[in-house]
Write an enzyme that holds these catalytic residues in place. Structure first.
Site, PDB file in Angstrom:
ATOM      1  N   HIS A 171      -6.714 117.155  26.759  1.00 57.41           N
ATOM      2  CA  HIS A 171      -5.639 118.076  27.147  1.00 57.41           C
ATOM      3  C   HIS A 171      -4.632 118.304  26.018  1.00 57.41           C
ATOM      4  O   HIS A 171      -4.240 119.434  25.731  1.00 57.41           O
ATOM      5  CB  HIS A 171      -4.940 117.516  28.389  1.00 57.41           C
ATOM      6  N   LYS A 200      -3.825 100.259  23.050  1.00 60.38           N
ATOM      7  CA  LYS A 200      -4.560 101.442  22.575  1.00 60.38           C
ATOM      8  C   LYS A 200      -4.652 101.382  21.042  1.00 60.38           C
ATOM      9  O   LYS A 200      -3.775 100.806  20.386  1.00 60.38           O
ATOM     10  CB  LYS A 200      -3.845 102.731  22.977  1.00 60.38           C
ATOM     11  N   LYS A 204      13.053 110.613  31.620  1.00 56.80           N
ATOM     12  CA  LYS A 204      11.832 111.247  32.124  1.00 56.80           C
ATOM     13  C   LYS A 204      11.160 110.227  33.021  1.00 56.80           C
ATOM     14  O   LYS A 204      10.900 109.091  32.614  1.00 56.80           O
ATOM     15  CB  LYS A 204      10.882 111.648  30.994  1.00 56.80           C
TER      16      LYS A 204
HETATM   17  P1  NAD Z   1      -7.273 113.388  27.960  1.00 58.18           P
HETATM   18  O1  NAD Z   1      -7.691 112.446  29.041  1.00 58.18           O
HETATM   19  O2  NAD Z   1      -7.200 114.842  28.259  1.00 58.18           O
HETATM   20  O3  NAD Z   1      -8.245 113.208  26.693  1.00 58.18           O
HETATM   21  C1  NAD Z   1      -8.602 111.921  26.244  1.00 58.18           C
HETATM   22  C2  NAD Z   1      -9.210 112.013  24.870  1.00 58.18           C
HETATM   23  O4  NAD Z   1      -9.547 110.694  24.427  1.00 58.18           O
HETATM   24  C3  NAD Z   1     -10.511 112.809  24.845  1.00 58.18           C
HETATM   25  O5  NAD Z   1     -10.624 113.436  23.584  1.00 58.18           O
HETATM   26  C4  NAD Z   1     -11.566 111.717  25.011  1.00 58.18           C
HETATM   27  O6  NAD Z   1     -12.838 112.103  24.545  1.00 58.18           O
HETATM   28  C5  NAD Z   1     -10.954 110.637  24.148  1.00 58.18           C
HETATM   29  N1  NAD Z   1     -11.426 109.289  24.451  1.00 58.18           N
HETATM   30  C6  NAD Z   1     -11.488 108.691  25.665  1.00 58.18           C
HETATM   31  N2  NAD Z   1     -11.945 107.425  25.523  1.00 58.18           N
HETATM   32  C7  NAD Z   1     -12.196 107.246  24.197  1.00 58.18           C
HETATM   33  C8  NAD Z   1     -12.664 106.147  23.422  1.00 58.18           C
HETATM   34  N3  NAD Z   1     -13.021 105.005  23.990  1.00 58.18           N
HETATM   35  N4  NAD Z   1     -12.774 106.312  22.072  1.00 58.18           N
HETATM   36  C9  NAD Z   1     -12.429 107.488  21.479  1.00 58.18           C
HETATM   37  N5  NAD Z   1     -11.961 108.551  22.164  1.00 58.18           N
HETATM   38  C10 NAD Z   1     -11.842 108.418  23.509  1.00 58.18           C
HETATM   39  O7  NAD Z   1      -5.889 112.828  27.419  1.00 58.18           O
HETATM   40  P2  NAD Z   1      -4.714 113.612  26.689  1.00 58.18           P
HETATM   41  O8  NAD Z   1      -3.748 114.090  27.711  1.00 58.18           O
HETATM   42  O9  NAD Z   1      -5.282 114.560  25.708  1.00 58.18           O
HETATM   43  O10 NAD Z   1      -3.997 112.405  25.921  1.00 58.18           O
HETATM   44  C11 NAD Z   1      -4.600 111.797  24.806  1.00 58.18           C
HETATM   45  C12 NAD Z   1      -3.813 110.567  24.428  1.00 58.18           C
HETATM   46  O11 NAD Z   1      -2.506 110.944  23.993  1.00 58.18           O
HETATM   47  C13 NAD Z   1      -3.600 109.574  25.568  1.00 58.18           C
HETATM   48  O12 NAD Z   1      -3.759 108.269  25.065  1.00 58.18           O
HETATM   49  C14 NAD Z   1      -2.145 109.809  25.962  1.00 58.18           C
HETATM   50  O13 NAD Z   1      -1.553 108.669  26.558  1.00 58.18           O
HETATM   51  C15 NAD Z   1      -1.557 110.085  24.593  1.00 58.18           C
HETATM   52  N6  NAD Z   1      -0.273 110.799  24.616  1.00 58.18           N
HETATM   53  C16 NAD Z   1       0.626 110.442  23.644  1.00 58.18           C
HETATM   54  C17 NAD Z   1       1.848 111.071  23.600  1.00 58.18           C
HETATM   55  C18 NAD Z   1       2.828 110.699  22.515  1.00 58.18           C
HETATM   56  O14 NAD Z   1       3.971 111.136  22.569  1.00 58.18           O
HETATM   57  N7  NAD Z   1       2.432 109.963  21.512  1.00 58.18           N
HETATM   58  C19 NAD Z   1       2.173 112.057  24.545  1.00 58.18           C
HETATM   59  C20 NAD Z   1       1.216 112.434  25.496  1.00 58.18           C
HETATM   60  C21 NAD Z   1      -0.008 111.794  25.510  1.00 58.18           C
END
Ligand code: NAD
Length: 319
Positions: A136, A224, A66
């Protein structure tokens, strides 16, 4: 070579398809039939990130990568900031077999991983789902979780409370009462999903009751952090892949401060394969560190190709 455009994915791959594909992949990883190659991730400047996740699943006959990243200028261009595409190759000959839109698939495979952990590790009588995060990914997480337990209520916290009503609307659609709560009220939850991009712990050990299952899904990069390391020290810790868990996953912090040993982290595929009992009592805390592996992407992309061919929507090109 087959092309499955991003626009076709929503009509092709269901949450159930993603669940089945990711579960088979986790099982193959634990049997050592499948493995992930080292992740490449580069900062391009101006907030842009680009990289590759790749692997080989011998059992499933899938190899590929990917390619994806984060491009903060995209919002102004009217396209999503997160961009990803999956490329599949024949593991025997190396010939390219498919190119598949990876944006929606990323959300589906991530939600599938968390739902698999809930299915395998949460108490069967879990009633209250706690959501930490409302971005998201959160809505996909909520939908997938609701398929594996009969939840009666959702309690949710987000650093930016203005984002919560959108998640509340998803809960309403699923027929689940939804309440925005302070983090302290996560003690009411039987299952907690954390899905934020937080750089420091929000959820503390004191916010979690005995018997809870946690799916920590937001931490996928060094630096993170979503939960207090003391929570991992208190829990039985599971993950998709140990190597990622200790370097880019939630466990990186507990392992670094010595409160969790790498050898105590269990790959969830072992539970799926029946090689590990998983939860063994109603009052233990189980925690899944979902870091997101390349093989998950390849599994759902491969399912998308099969479905596209079956339903006659695959675009075939000579290559
Ligand atoms: P997004 O930008 O749509 O949402 C971000 C979220 O984090 C929101 O709920 C926001 O309020 C919160 N947030 C931002 N800063 C913060 C802080 N300092 N303290 C607490 N909360 C905070 O992002 P998303 O697409 O929903 O992704 C969320 C997370 O999931 C990201 O870190 C992304 O990299 C991770 N992710 C992980 C996987 C996996 O396989 N583990 C896959 C996709 C995304």
């Amino acid at each position: 070579m087959i092309i499955v455009p991003e626009s076709e994915i929503a009509g092709l791959v269901s949450a159930e398809d993603a669940f089945a594909a990711v579960e088979a992949t986790f099982a193959a990883m634990a049997r050592k039939d499948a493995y992930n190659f080292p992740v490449v991730r580069e900062a391009l400047g101006e907030g842009r990130q680009y990289g590759f996740k790749s692997g080989l699943d011998r059992a499933g006959g899938v190899m590929g990568l990917k390619s994806g990243g984060y491009f903060p200028g995209n919002a102004e261009r009217g396209i999503p900031n997160h961009q990803s595409t999956v490329f599949l190759f024949d593991p025997e000959s190396g010939r390219p077999t498919a190119m598949v839109g990876g944006n929606l698939l990323t959300a589906l495979r991530t939600a599938a991983a968390s739902a698999i952990s809930i299915d395998r590790l949460a108490r069967k009588d879990a009633k209250v789902l706690g959501m930490v995060g409302a971005g998201h990914q959160a809505q996909f997480q909520l939908r997938a979780a609701a398929k594996v337990r009969k939840f009666e209520k959702v309690v949710a916290w987000n650093l930016h409370p203005e984002m919560l009503p959108k998640l509340g609307a998803v809960a309403e659609e699923l027929g689940l009462p939804f309440e925005a709560v302070p983090l302290e009220r996560m003690v009411e939850a039987d299952v907690i999903i954390t899905i934020t991009s937080s750089p420091a712990a929000s959820l503390m050990s004191a916010h979690v009751s005995p018997g809870t299952h946690l799916a920590c899904m937001g931490t996928d990069t060094k630096g993170k952090q979503e939960v207090e390391p003391a929570l991992l020290a208190r829990a039985k810790v599971f993950t998709d892949e140990v190597a990622q868990s200790v370097t880019i996953g939630e466990a990186q912090h507990a392992v670094a401060n010595g409160s969790l040993a790498e050898g105590d982290i269990v790959e969830i595929g072992r539970v799926i394969n029946g090689d590990h009992p998983g939860r063994t009592s109603d009052d233990e805390i189980t925690l899944f560190d979902g870091t997101g592996v390349g093989l998950q992407d390849l599994a759902v992309a491969s399912a998308a190709v099969d479905l596209a061919v079956t339903r006659g929507v695959a675009v075939k090109v000579e290559f």
